[in-house]
Design an enzyme around this catalytic site. Structure first.
Site, PDB file in Angstrom:
ATOM      1  N   GLU A  65      -8.690  -9.547   8.331  1.00 53.76           N
ATOM      2  CA  GLU A  65      -9.986  -9.227   8.921  1.00 53.76           C
ATOM      3  C   GLU A  65     -10.225 -10.066  10.184  1.00 53.76           C
ATOM      4  OE1 GLU A  65     -13.199  -8.125   5.991  1.00 53.76           O
ATOM      5  OE2 GLU A  65     -14.186  -9.781   7.010  1.00 53.76           O
ATOM      6  N   CYS A  84     -15.738  -6.672   2.249  1.00 51.37           N
ATOM      7  CA  CYS A  84     -15.273  -7.200   0.946  1.00 51.37           C
ATOM      8  C   CYS A  84     -16.135  -6.737  -0.213  1.00 51.37           C
ATOM      9  CB  CYS A  84     -15.299  -8.713   0.893  1.00 51.37           C
ATOM     10  SG  CYS A  84     -15.203  -9.523   2.430  1.00 51.37           S
ATOM     11  N   SER A  94     -14.731  -3.424   9.084  1.00 49.91           N
ATOM     12  CA  SER A  94     -13.321  -3.761   9.047  1.00 49.91           C
ATOM     13  C   SER A  94     -12.620  -2.811   8.076  1.00 49.91           C
ATOM     14  CB  SER A  94     -13.165  -5.200   8.562  1.00 49.91           C
ATOM     15  OG  SER A  94     -11.854  -5.422   8.118  1.00 49.91           O
ATOM     16  N   LYS A  99     -17.252  -3.629  -8.669  1.00 51.61           N
ATOM     17  CA  LYS A  99     -15.790  -3.794  -8.690  1.00 51.61           C
ATOM     18  C   LYS A  99     -15.147  -2.854  -9.709  1.00 51.61           C
ATOM     19  CE  LYS A  99     -15.168  -7.095  -5.628  1.00 51.61           C
ATOM     20  NZ  LYS A  99     -14.553  -6.712  -4.354  1.00 51.61           N
ATOM     21  N   GLU A 158     -14.910   0.246  -7.864  1.00 49.50           N
ATOM     22  CA  GLU A 158     -13.941   0.123  -6.775  1.00 49.50           C
ATOM     23  C   GLU A 158     -12.513   0.283  -7.279  1.00 49.50           C
ATOM     24  OE1 GLU A 158     -13.476  -2.949  -3.107  1.00 49.50           O
ATOM     25  OE2 GLU A 158     -13.055  -3.795  -5.059  1.00 49.50           O
ATOM     26  N   GLU A 202      -7.944   6.043  -3.754  1.00 49.65           N
ATOM     27  CA  GLU A 202      -7.119   5.486  -2.672  1.00 49.65           C
ATOM     28  C   GLU A 202      -6.481   4.149  -3.047  1.00 49.65           C
ATOM     29  OE1 GLU A 202     -10.402   6.063  -2.561  1.00 49.65           O
ATOM     30  OE2 GLU A 202     -11.493   4.633  -1.308  1.00 49.65           O
ATOM     31  N   CYS A 247     -22.178 -12.947  -3.900  1.00 47.08           N
ATOM     32  CA  CYS A 247     -21.576 -12.711  -5.215  1.00 47.08           C
ATOM     33  C   CYS A 247     -22.142 -13.642  -6.292  1.00 47.08           C
ATOM     34  CB  CYS A 247     -20.071 -12.889  -5.148  1.00 47.08           C
ATOM     35  SG  CYS A 247     -19.323 -11.964  -3.818  1.00 47.08           S
TER      36      CYS A 247
END
Lengths: 160, 594
Positions: free
Chosen positions: B284, B310, B330, B369, B372, B377, B514
């Protein structure tokens, strides 16, 4: 919740967008916009709520929250002549329930339903602010006062 | 500010004008019970619908009891919080709430941490005198969050977090009276709504109505399977919070105990997501410098500012609401996914295990998460780079189930090579940390000079939106930071309007980053808990011998042996991603509901 899935015509979408604009797309006008929208479509299907959500920048969950909170709003299509029987206190004590029963009997539908030919739908509401005329029945925008069960057929005949 | 004098339970109190009775009572050591009320003071988050009526008090001269959370103190007020009338009313309210609440506390995921259960205990409820109909809604299971609305008490905390703090607008109160419930639009499942799976609704839910999808059984089975090699990565924010689940003070760092516990659980390799955080900085940071240099060389088409990527809830958010800006963030994958991709290629090769026999798990402070790691992908031939993601809470449950006495554990170190990390990676766990880590590396790479001072105090703090200008040896770099998606939205709107002059922006979906994630131990409305975790994160950073990502020797080795250099073709393939327009999700309407 239940609704039918519909596809809106382009000019219907345009009209709805125009309604939102007439209220300056102000989120605070959500209820007014929904009121007008229901005037156009007769009910508020999900597709209409999504457009209102987008135009007023209000989450669609909020729009749905308002639609399901107020008994005036419906996600089911109404008949050409939506019949509303007031069951407010004044109307109720003057026999509105008997009037309602008569409508149910004559139209062979329950509250919230529409006749198979799409002509009439039946709903209840709480006080239209015309207690002096109790019991009150509304058909579309028209108000009928001091309605008795005997007078029900006469009202229906006007729309046949 | 005007001062107001009043008495609460015969104790004189002086407060600023505008203070609620609830807050005034706290000043003199009177803790009025609440349910719907929520106030995360340091984060400026408040839920005050005055709806549950548990906090009612008697105000002399008033006919009705007043909700203390929503009643402002007045001069000369005489308040009583524990009269017979008040206590009866409070119990009656609680019994009425319980009369429409399932009584399966013994097996409820929230048992022992449930605000409703605790308040009922505190009020001394031993019987529910009211029997009546109970609400029944269908359970909604998304990849991250389970909604069991039978347990909802309509406190509206989730709705406030979702709408006011996050501006996601997935949840709203719908229907009325007995049928009222908090739900997504058209009472569809969460997965079909605009939900980002940030989990902040779960973090504030006082009951078991909102919980995470539990993957502990999958992990137990994988660990018991001799054919599988099971590795684990732990996110930085976990070490600053896990101790709370075992009664330790908020802000206690338990890194060493955490590693020992994971080894005792039987993981073959205990690694650190921080390793991947260092890798993220390499990718990044290089991306930032590439875009920036190109821009400075006159290419005005370069998309700037660059946004960090992130945070999976943040990615979901911009895919939903700002798909037209998808070239700005990013392309770097999140550390969790970078870790997974490297583990199932580079590391799998190193130890000679087929990726299908390698189970990669993660311990995350996050519920997004879970979503995710299921994204298509991030799979190769249907095999995900990260198989299961557990929350900090789930790990604590797993440790308890496995008879490990966490408090008495000795410290251990992470395994090599993917357990080595720097202080820069640790601070990924707090708001401002990712961009500080990126600045530490980007500065040295860009200027070719070593940093005089590693700590960038100007990037730290708990303000929702912050900005700072860092001097890159004569080149001023404007940095923006937002935590909370509502704050992120403000920055995105300013980018859209062209009124923003940032070069780089860090965004975290959760309050505090987080450390305040949806998978963390519950803070029960105490923002001091999140503040303490933040201090712990910076302490861990300060204790690290290496504090800049590009100085991590194992990262250097990874590039030498495998990746080549940052943004190489291999890096692009394994460590970068592309984004999708999710905003066109069409409403699918259920045919009918009985």
């Amino acid at each position: 919740m239940s609704s039918i899935q519909i596809e809106l015509h382009e000019n219907q979408v345009k009209e709805l967008v125009e309604v939102c604009r007439s209220f300056n797309n102000d989120p605070i006008e959500l209820i007014n916009v929904l009121h007008k929208a229901q005037g156009i479509f007769g009910y508020l299907p999900a597709e209409v709520q999504e457009i209102v959500s987008r135009e007023l920048n209000v989450p669609v969950a909020k729009v749905y929250g308002v639609v399901t909170f107020y008994s005036f709003f419906t996600m089911l299509p109404k008949g050409q002549n939506p019949i509303s029987i007031c069951l407010g206190t004044a109307c109720y004590v003057r026999g509105a329930e008997k009037v309602l029963d008569e409508f149910k009997k004559k139209l062979k539908i329950a509250v919230g339903e529409t006749t198979p030919d799409g002509k009439f739908s039946l709903n209840c509401l709480r006080c239209v602010g015309a207690c002096g005329l109790a019991p009150v029945v509304m058909v579309g925008d028209r108000t009928f006062g001091r309605v008795s069960p005997d007078g029900v057929q006469q009202i229906l005949d006007e729309y046949v | 500010m005007d001062k107001i004098n009043l008495t609460i339970d015969n104790k004189p109190v002086q407060v600023d004008s505008g203070t609620s009775i609830l807050k005034a009572a706290e000043q003199v050591g009177i803790k009025i019970p609440t349910l719907c009320y929520l106030h995360l003071e340091d984060l400026n988050i408040e839920n005050k619908p005055g709806g549950c009526r548990i906090c009612v008090v008697e105000v002399q001269g008033r006919r009705n009891l007043a909700p203390s959370c929503a009643t402002v103190c007045m001069e000369g007020m005489v308040v009583r919080t524990n009269t017979v009338r008040v206590m009866n009313a409070r119990r009656t309210v609680m019994e009425l709430i319980l009369s429409d609440h399932p009584s399966d506390c013994l097996v409820c995921a929230k048992s022992g941490k449930c605000d409703l259960q605790k308040t009922a205990q505190d009020l001394g409820i031993r019987e529910v005198h009211y029997k009546g109909e109970q609400s029944h809604y269908k359970e909604d299971r998304s990849p991250s969050i389970i909604r069991d609305m039978d347990k909802c008490i309509l406190c509206r905390r989730c709705e406030m977090m979702c709408n006011e703090f996050q501006t996601v607008g997935a949840l709203s109160g719908v229907n009325r009276g007995f049928d009222a419930v908090v739900a997504p639009a058209f009472e569809q499942d969460l997965v079909k709504s605009t939900c980002t799976f940030c989990g902040q609704c779960v973090a504030v839910c006082p009951t078991g109505a909102l919980t995470e999808v539990d993957h502990t059984d999958n992990i137990i089975r994988a660990l018991a399977n001799p054919k599988k090699t099971v590795i684990v990565q732990t996110a930085p924010a976990v070490r600053a919070a896990l101790g709370e689940e075992f009664g330790m003070e908020p802000g206690t760092l338990v890194t060493g105990k955490l590693v020992t516990a994971l080894k005792q659980l039987g993981f073959d390799y205990v690694f650190d997501t921080d390793f991947a955080a260092d890798l993220t900085i390499m990718e990044e940071g290089t991306e930032l410098l590439t875009r920036l240099t190109s821009y400075l060389n006159g290419n005005k088409e370069v998309p700037l500012p660059i946004l960090t990527s992130c945070c999976p809830a943040w990615v979901n958010f911009f895919e939903e609401y700002y798909p037209e800006m998808e070239d700005i963030p990013s392309t770097a994958r999140s550390p969790q996914q970078m870790f997974g991709a490297i583990a199932k290629t580079y590391f799998a090769n190193k130890i000679g295990v087929d990726r299908k026999e390698l189970v990669v798990t993660s311990i995350m402070p996050c519920l997004a998460k879970k979503f995710e790691c299921q994204r298509e992908e991030f799979k190769t031939d249907g095999n995900p780079d990260v198989d299961f993601s557990l929350s900090t809470r789930e790990l604590a449950a797993l440790i308890k189930q496995s008879n490990i006495d966490f408090l008495s554990l000795p410290d251990s170190d992470f395994d090599a090579p993917m357990g080595e990390s720097t202080g820069a990676a640790v601070i990924f766990g707090t708001t401002g940390g990712v961009i500080e880590a990126a600045v530490r590396t980007a500065y040295e790479v860009y200027t070719g000079k070593p940093l005089q001072k590693i700590d960038f105090e100007e990037l730290r703090g708990m303000e929702g939106i912050r900005h700072a200008t860092i001097d890159f040896n004569g080149l001023p770099i404007n940095i923006g930071i937002a935590h909370g998606l509502g704050n992120a939205r403000k920055l995105l709107d300013s980018i859209k309007a062209g009124t923003c002059n940032f070069h780089a922006i860090e965004i975290m979906a959760c309050p505090g980053g987080c450390i305040g994630g949806g998978g963390q131990p519950l803070h029960h409305g105490q923002s001091s808990v999140i503040m303490a975790r933040q201090r712990a994160i910076y302490q861990e950073d300060a204790n690290k011998p290496i504090r800049k990502s590009h100085e991590n020797p194992y990262i250097t080795k990874l590039y030498e042996e495998f990746l080549g250099k940052p943004l190489s073709e291999k890096s692009h393939h394994l460590l970068h991603t592309h984004y999708f327009n999710r905003s066109k999700v069409k409403v699918v309407i259920p045919k009918s509901k009985s």
